[in-house]
Design an enzyme around this catalytic site. Sequence first.
Site, PDB file in Angstrom:
ATOM      1  CB  CYS A  52      -0.712  -0.577   1.254  1.00 12.82           C
ATOM      2  SG  CYS A  52      -1.425   1.565   1.266  1.00 12.82           S
ATOM      3  CB  CYS A  55       0.497   1.908   4.255  1.00 11.71           C
ATOM      4  SG  CYS A  55      -2.071   1.223   4.183  1.00 11.71           S
TER       5      CYS A  55
END
Length: 305
Positions: A52, A55
Amino acid sequence: MAQQAAQDATLTGGREGGTPIIKDTETATFGVDVLTESAHQPVLVDFWAPWCEPCKQLTPVLEKVVKSAGGKVKLVKMNIDEHPQIAERLGVRSIPAIIAFQKSQPIDGFMGALPESQIRGFIERLVGPLGDGTEQLAEAEAALAKGEAASALEVFSNLLSQDPADVVALGGLIRSYVALQDMETAESLLAGIPPVIAKDPAIVAARAALENAIQAASVGDLSELAVLLLSEPDNHKARLDLAVALNALGRREEAADALLEIVKRDRGWNDDGGRKQLLQFFEAWGGMDPATITARRKLSSLLFS
């Protein structure tokens, strides 16, 4: 003990009450790390995954703000690829997802990589205004200036536990150890400093303080030096030793004046030794110290008049 706390903080992202402010968790430990801990203060759970990209953008900013909260809030990170069960129970469908727990219950949250100002606002809604450490740094510096090195060390150590990357607090911690005559710990901390911050003014000041303290330990008795200079006013080595001894006693203005007298009498002595020692004092005292400002003005007058 404070040194160990600072080293522990570097490894754990800071500690409060003996537990990490930031840590990873898994399904089996979620109850203790989040539900139990949230009885004491809010706990943020960061649901993320290695693939991700948002993230990766969010995590360092989130950690920075959590550290600045000084233990008012904790952060627990959960990799949903390895531990998907909790995220599924909470209905997490998109990451990064941050869910705040208080008293064992989810109370608020957000999704996506928010900017620092919005993350700070989110946390402040949970715990109130967050300080930036400025007041604590001023408090520690004031304590150090008054000779209360143990109190200063405690504050600097606490700031480092909140943010291990706080170079100013690290420099202050080292200077506190110097003031406490714990040269071994000060040298150990300086030896562990990475090259990327070695030239930071806070570290330069700490190193200069240590060098000055070691130098002060090797000079003669203050009264003997003063008497010697009465009979040998051009004994520049004795005058430099006197300046070092005065500085070790916190008598900065007198120390500076002694070195300025060397510059005035013989600028070339010991390869401009008087001025070089004075510049080392400036590094240790800091550019905004009143003694630095006054002595720098006097030095300029001598050099350029």
